[in-house]
Design a protein around this motif. Structure first.
Motif, PDB file in Angstrom:
ATOM      1  N   UNK A  55       0.851  -1.186   0.000  1.00 25.61           N
ATOM      2  CA  UNK A  55       0.000   0.000   0.000  1.00 25.61           C
ATOM      3  C   UNK A  55       0.886   1.234   0.000  1.00 25.61           C
ATOM      4  N   UNK A  56       0.585   2.180  -0.887  1.00 24.21           N
ATOM      5  CA  UNK A  56       1.274   3.474  -0.919  1.00 24.21           C
ATOM      6  C   UNK A  56       0.300   4.574  -0.525  1.00 24.21           C
ATOM      7  N   UNK A  57       0.749   5.435   0.384  1.00 27.43           N
ATOM      8  CA  UNK A  57      -0.071   6.530   0.909  1.00 27.43           C
ATOM      9  C   UNK A  57       0.577   7.841   0.494  1.00 27.43           C
ATOM     10  N   UNK A  58      -0.192   8.697  -0.171  1.00 30.72           N
ATOM     11  CA  UNK A  58       0.340   9.927  -0.752  1.00 30.72           C
ATOM     12  C   UNK A  58      -0.224  11.133  -0.014  1.00 30.72           C
ATOM     13  N   UNK A  59       0.555  11.703   0.878  1.00 30.65           N
ATOM     14  CA  UNK A  59       0.147  12.897   1.614  1.00 30.65           C
ATOM     15  C   UNK A  59       0.590  14.119   0.808  1.00 30.65           C
ATOM     16  N   UNK A  60      -0.370  14.840   0.239  1.00 21.70           N
ATOM     17  CA  UNK A  60      -0.040  15.991  -0.602  1.00 21.70           C
ATOM     18  C   UNK A  60      -0.993  17.145  -0.304  1.00 21.70           C
ATOM     19  N   UNK A  62      -9.318  -6.596  13.946  1.00 20.87           N
ATOM     20  CA  UNK A  62      -7.977  -7.088  13.578  1.00 20.87           C
ATOM     21  C   UNK A  62      -7.730  -6.853  12.091  1.00 20.87           C
ATOM     22  N   UNK A  63      -7.834  -5.606  11.711  1.00 16.87           N
ATOM     23  CA  UNK A  63      -7.601  -5.251  10.317  1.00 16.87           C
ATOM     24  C   UNK A  63      -6.757  -3.982  10.242  1.00 16.87           C
ATOM     25  N   UNK A  64      -6.707  -3.381   9.066  1.00 19.63           N
ATOM     26  CA  UNK A  64      -5.909  -2.186   8.842  1.00 19.63           C
ATOM     27  C   UNK A  64      -6.821  -1.018   8.498  1.00 19.63           C
ATOM     28  N   UNK A  65      -6.539   0.132   9.099  1.00 16.60           N
ATOM     29  CA  UNK A  65      -7.212   1.381   8.735  1.00 16.60           C
ATOM     30  C   UNK A  65      -6.151   2.308   8.164  1.00 16.60           C
ATOM     31  N   UNK A  66      -6.323   2.684   6.893  1.00 17.75           N
ATOM     32  CA  UNK A  66      -5.328   3.457   6.156  1.00 17.75           C
ATOM     33  C   UNK A  66      -5.887   4.857   5.902  1.00 17.75           C
ATOM     34  N   UNK A  67      -5.400   5.843   6.665  1.00 17.01           N
ATOM     35  CA  UNK A  67      -5.827   7.215   6.470  1.00 17.01           C
ATOM     36  C   UNK A  67      -4.847   7.976   5.589  1.00 17.01           C
ATOM     37  N   UNK A  68      -5.388   8.785   4.692  1.00 17.17           N
ATOM     38  CA  UNK A  68      -4.544   9.592   3.804  1.00 17.17           C
ATOM     39  C   UNK A  68      -5.088  11.014   3.793  1.00 17.17           C
ATOM     40  N   UNK A  69      -4.324  11.942   4.349  1.00 20.43           N
ATOM     41  CA  UNK A  69      -4.788  13.303   4.573  1.00 20.43           C
ATOM     42  C   UNK A  69      -4.040  14.286   3.683  1.00 20.43           C
ATOM     43  N   UNK A  70      -4.727  15.382   3.333  1.00 18.84           N
ATOM     44  CA  UNK A  70      -4.003  16.525   2.775  1.00 18.84           C
ATOM     45  C   UNK A  70      -3.048  17.060   3.836  1.00 18.84           C
ATOM     46  N   UNK A  71      -1.945  17.646   3.402  1.00 16.57           N
ATOM     47  CA  UNK A  71      -0.962  18.153   4.364  1.00 16.57           C
ATOM     48  C   UNK A  71      -1.058  19.666   4.532  1.00 16.57           C
TER      49      UNK A  71
END
Length: 286
Positions: A16-21, A190-199
């Motif tokens: 997984x790639x997370x892009x904070x922009x 028992x899972x993953x929570x993937x947050x991706x926010x503006x910076x």
């Protein structure tokens, strides 16, 4: 032979790639002005990923063909942040999801924040109908499920069914409620929570999984998270054991996450040579 009472979980890693922009949202005129060159640079550095997620207000239709072609060519899912769909003189916010060699899916935002209402002068409205959130991909003989909640929807909507991964594209300046809910869901399911926010305004992208102390120390040394999350009395907060990245500024980070074994034991020793719950791959300033 009868089924064994205990069956060892099997490793199953996905990247997984997370892009904070920064947001591409323009207030006057009210529109999203995408920096296509920046997006293409991010994609070039994410070719080995199974999932790529962008934050809110970074999508417009100029990216549709780019994302679909990249998804097809690299066999990956792109969670395209969010864009705006015009309805008369109003807009729905939605997250486009691009799946290899399939039609894209729109996950609409049902609950609009006060900040969005003010910034848009009331132009952004909540989606009134049912929203498809869960998507299941069949990979070989396995079904992988993931769900998407656009920002505030993650806090308000019921999550009464487990997904392997929950993705949350955000424009969120005050993360306390998100931290509490991400911690609760990752522990409970028992899972993953993937947050991706503006910076914008030093906002933070934060993700959750069940960690042990060794992973916490290692992630801190690689600058993915703080070494401690404490209350005013220097006592560890409950969320200390689930936050696996907490980043700001424009960054691209990547992890291999083990959805076949989505939790850490309090010790690292094992006789089965199992992989850890996650493996950091990339931590890149954009």
């Amino acid at each position: 032979m009868a089924k064994l009472v205990y069956e060892e979980p099997e490793d199953y890693l996905v990247r997984v790639s997370i892009c904070s922009i920064l947001s591409f949202l323009s207030i006057n005129p009210f529109q999203i002005n995408v920096d296509v060159e920046k997006i293409q640079d991010i994609l070039v550095n994410s070719t080995e990923s199974n999932f790529i997620i962008f934050p809110e207000y970074t999508y417009s239709l100029v990216l549709e063909e780019i994302y679909q072609n990249f998804s097809n060519d690299n066999n990956c899912v792109i969670i395209g942040g969010s864009g705006l769909e015009q309805i008369g003189n109003k807009y729905y916010a939605y997250c486009p999801v691009f799946i290899p060699n399939s039609a894209s899916i729109k996950v609409y935002k049902k609950y609009i924040t006060a900040e969005e209402t003010v910034l848009s002068a009331g132009k952004i409205i909540g989606y009134e109908n049912d929203v498809q959130r869960e998507i299941v991909l069949t990979i070989g003989d396995r079904d992988l499920s993931f769900s998407i909640y656009v920002c505030y929807d993650f806090l308000v909507e019921n999550k009464d069914k487990r997904s392997d991964i929950i993705f949350v594209p955000q424009y969120e300046g005050s993360p306390e409620q998100f931290i509490n809910e991400g911690d609760r869901i990752s522990k409970g399911y028992r899972n993953f929570v993937i947050g991706c926010n503006n910076c914008n305004n030093n906002q933070r992208s934060i993700g959750f999984a069940i960690l042990n102390s060794s992973l916490i120390d290692s992630l801190h040394l690689q600058h993915y998270r703080n070494s401690e999350y404490n209350d005013m009395n220097a006592k560890h907060l409950n969320q200390h054991h689930t936050i696996f990245y907490d980043i700001n500024k424009e960054r691209l980070i990547s992890f291999d996450i083990n959805i076949g074994r989505p939790y850490s034991l309090p010790f690292n020793y094992n006789l089965g040579n199992l992989k850890p719950v996650l493996i950091p791959i990339n931590n890149q300033v954009l």
